[in-house]
Write a protein that holds these residues in place. Sequence first.
Motif, PDB file in Angstrom:
ATOM      1  N   GLY A  97       0.851  -1.174   0.000  1.00  0.00           N
ATOM      2  CA  GLY A  97       0.000   0.000   0.000  1.00  0.00           C
ATOM      3  C   GLY A  97       0.888   1.226   0.000  1.00  0.00           C
ATOM      4  N   VAL A  98       0.907   1.954  -1.100  1.00  0.00           N
ATOM      5  CA  VAL A  98       1.889   3.016  -1.319  1.00  0.00           C
ATOM      6  C   VAL A  98       1.184   4.360  -1.473  1.00  0.00           C
ATOM      7  N   THR A  99       1.755   5.380  -0.855  1.00  0.00           N
ATOM      8  CA  THR A  99       1.317   6.756  -1.079  1.00  0.00           C
ATOM      9  C   THR A  99       2.362   7.438  -1.950  1.00  0.00           C
ATOM     10  N   VAL A 100       1.889   8.043  -3.030  1.00  0.00           N
ATOM     11  CA  VAL A 100       2.807   8.702  -3.961  1.00  0.00           C
ATOM     12  C   VAL A 100       2.487  10.193  -4.045  1.00  0.00           C
ATOM     13  N   LEU A 101       3.496  10.962  -4.364  1.00  0.00           N
ATOM     14  CA  LEU A 101       3.308  12.387  -4.600  1.00  0.00           C
ATOM     15  C   LEU A 101       2.815  12.577  -6.029  1.00  0.00           C
ATOM     16  N   VAL A 102       1.739  13.347  -6.181  1.00  0.00           N
ATOM     17  CA  VAL A 102       1.127  13.530  -7.493  1.00  0.00           C
ATOM     18  C   VAL A 102       1.679  14.762  -8.195  1.00  0.00           C
ATOM     19  N   ASN A 103       1.938  15.828  -7.433  1.00  0.00           N
ATOM     20  CA  ASN A 103       2.432  17.047  -8.071  1.00  0.00           C
ATOM     21  C   ASN A 103       3.341  17.810  -7.113  1.00  0.00           C
ATOM     22  N   ILE A 104       3.896  18.940  -7.592  1.00  0.00           N
ATOM     23  CA  ILE A 104       4.861  19.676  -6.786  1.00  0.00           C
ATOM     24  C   ILE A 104       4.187  20.419  -5.634  1.00  0.00           C
ATOM     25  N   GLU A 105       2.837  20.531  -5.695  1.00  0.00           N
ATOM     26  CA  GLU A 105       2.127  21.157  -4.579  1.00  0.00           C
ATOM     27  C   GLU A 105       1.982  20.218  -3.386  1.00  0.00           C
ATOM     28  N   GLY A 106       2.378  18.967  -3.589  1.00  0.00           N
ATOM     29  CA  GLY A 106       2.340  18.031  -2.475  1.00  0.00           C
ATOM     30  C   GLY A 106       1.108  17.156  -2.401  1.00  0.00           C
ATOM     31  N   ALA A 107       0.272  17.200  -3.435  1.00  0.00           N
ATOM     32  CA  ALA A 107      -0.899  16.320  -3.432  1.00  0.00           C
ATOM     33  C   ALA A 107      -0.436  14.866  -3.469  1.00  0.00           C
ATOM     34  N   LYS A 108      -1.190  14.028  -2.785  1.00  0.00           N
ATOM     35  CA  LYS A 108      -0.800  12.625  -2.681  1.00  0.00           C
ATOM     36  C   LYS A 108      -1.945  11.715  -3.131  1.00  0.00           C
ATOM     37  N   ARG A 109      -1.564  10.508  -3.473  1.00  0.00           N
ATOM     38  CA  ARG A 109      -2.555   9.503  -3.869  1.00  0.00           C
ATOM     39  C   ARG A 109      -2.102   8.163  -3.331  1.00  0.00           C
ATOM     40  N   SER A 110      -3.075   7.357  -2.883  1.00  0.00           N
ATOM     41  CA  SER A 110      -2.746   6.026  -2.371  1.00  0.00           C
ATOM     42  C   SER A 110      -3.008   4.975  -3.436  1.00  0.00           C
ATOM     43  N   LEU A 111      -2.096   4.046  -3.531  1.00  0.00           N
ATOM     44  CA  LEU A 111      -2.179   2.985  -4.535  1.00  0.00           C
ATOM     45  C   LEU A 111      -1.961   1.632  -3.877  1.00  0.00           C
ATOM     46  N   GLU A 112      -2.544   0.595  -4.457  1.00  0.00           N
ATOM     47  CA  GLU A 112      -2.182  -0.768  -4.106  1.00  0.00           C
ATOM     48  C   GLU A 112      -1.378  -1.318  -5.280  1.00  0.00           C
ATOM     49  N   VAL A 113      -0.166  -1.753  -4.993  1.00  0.00           N
ATOM     50  CA  VAL A 113       0.747  -2.175  -6.048  1.00  0.00           C
ATOM     51  C   VAL A 113       1.101  -3.649  -5.864  1.00  0.00           C
ATOM     52  N   TRP A 114       1.225  -4.351  -6.993  1.00  0.00           N
ATOM     53  CA  TRP A 114       1.599  -5.761  -6.994  1.00  0.00           C
ATOM     54  C   TRP A 114       2.883  -5.977  -7.779  1.00  0.00           C
ATOM     55  N   GLY A 115       3.674  -6.915  -7.328  1.00  0.00           N
ATOM     56  CA  GLY A 115       4.829  -7.341  -8.089  1.00  0.00           C
ATOM     57  C   GLY A 115       4.422  -8.328  -9.165  1.00  0.00           C
ATOM     58  N   GLN A 116       5.394  -8.732  -9.963  1.00  0.00           N
ATOM     59  CA  GLN A 116       5.119  -9.612 -11.087  1.00  0.00           C
ATOM     60  C   GLN A 116       5.063 -11.079 -10.673  1.00  0.00           C
ATOM     61  N   GLY A 117       5.504 -11.373  -9.476  1.00  0.00           N
ATOM     62  CA  GLY A 117       5.470 -12.749  -8.984  1.00  0.00           C
ATOM     63  C   GLY A 117       6.786 -13.470  -9.186  1.00  0.00           C
ATOM     64  N   THR A 118       7.126 -14.294  -8.221  1.00  0.00           N
ATOM     65  CA  THR A 118       8.323 -15.131  -8.327  1.00  0.00           C
ATOM     66  C   THR A 118       7.940 -16.557  -7.944  1.00  0.00           C
ATOM     67  N   PRO A 119       8.299 -17.533  -8.758  1.00  0.00           N
ATOM     68  CA  PRO A 119       7.867 -18.905  -8.489  1.00  0.00           C
ATOM     69  C   PRO A 119       8.737 -19.588  -7.447  1.00  0.00           C
ATOM     70  N   VAL A 120       8.083 -20.356  -6.609  1.00  0.00           N
ATOM     71  CA  VAL A 120       8.761 -21.198  -5.618  1.00  0.00           C
ATOM     72  C   VAL A 120       8.316 -22.635  -5.859  1.00  0.00           C
ATOM     73  N   THR A 121       9.282 -23.497  -6.065  1.00  0.00           N
ATOM     74  CA  THR A 121       9.008 -24.916  -6.274  1.00  0.00           C
ATOM     75  C   THR A 121       9.650 -25.703  -5.153  1.00  0.00           C
ATOM     76  N   VAL A 122       8.892 -26.611  -4.556  1.00  0.00           N
ATOM     77  CA  VAL A 122       9.404 -27.418  -3.447  1.00  0.00           C
ATOM     78  C   VAL A 122       9.322 -28.883  -3.854  1.00  0.00           C
ATOM     79  N   SER A 123      10.461 -29.517  -3.930  1.00  0.00           N
ATOM     80  CA  SER A 123      10.501 -30.925  -4.315  1.00  0.00           C
ATOM     81  C   SER A 123      10.419 -31.817  -3.081  1.00  0.00           C
ATOM     82  N   SER A 124       9.695 -32.905  -3.220  1.00  0.00           N
ATOM     83  CA  SER A 124       9.528 -33.811  -2.072  1.00  0.00           C
ATOM     84  C   SER A 124      10.593 -34.905  -2.076  1.00  0.00           C
TER      85      SER A 124
END
Length: 124
Positions: A97-124
């Motif tokens: 959950g990220v808050t970013v600056l929108v302009n030089i006046e200091g306006a802000k906006r909140s975003l929900e950001v996701w990564g691209q994913g990384t695979p995890v494989t577990v061998s038995s």
Amino acid sequence: VQLVESGGGLVQAGGSLMLSCAASGSIFSIDVMGWYRQAPGKQRELVANIASGGSTHYGDSVKGRFTISRDNAKNTVYLQMSSLKPEDAAVYYCNAGVTVLVNIEGAKRSLEVWGQGTPVTVSS
């Protein structure tokens, strides 16, 4: 704003793996950072999250085995995974959950950001 994950791969059951996720961009602040996972044919589920102050929450299936931490100075969250089981295999996604600056006046906006994913494989 981007989230870039790293650290996924193949590990034997009982082994350990650490995932990292770094946020970059015009970030003013980051509130909660977390990890989710999605296995084939299953819904995405929360693995763990951590607030900016350090409080943590874990999914029931990983309690006692996984540890989430963050470095606020680096805008990075980590997931230390131990005692891995075959059922932990999935694509792991970073979320923030990220808050970013929108302009030089200091306006802000909140975003929900996701990564691209990384695979995890577990061998038995």
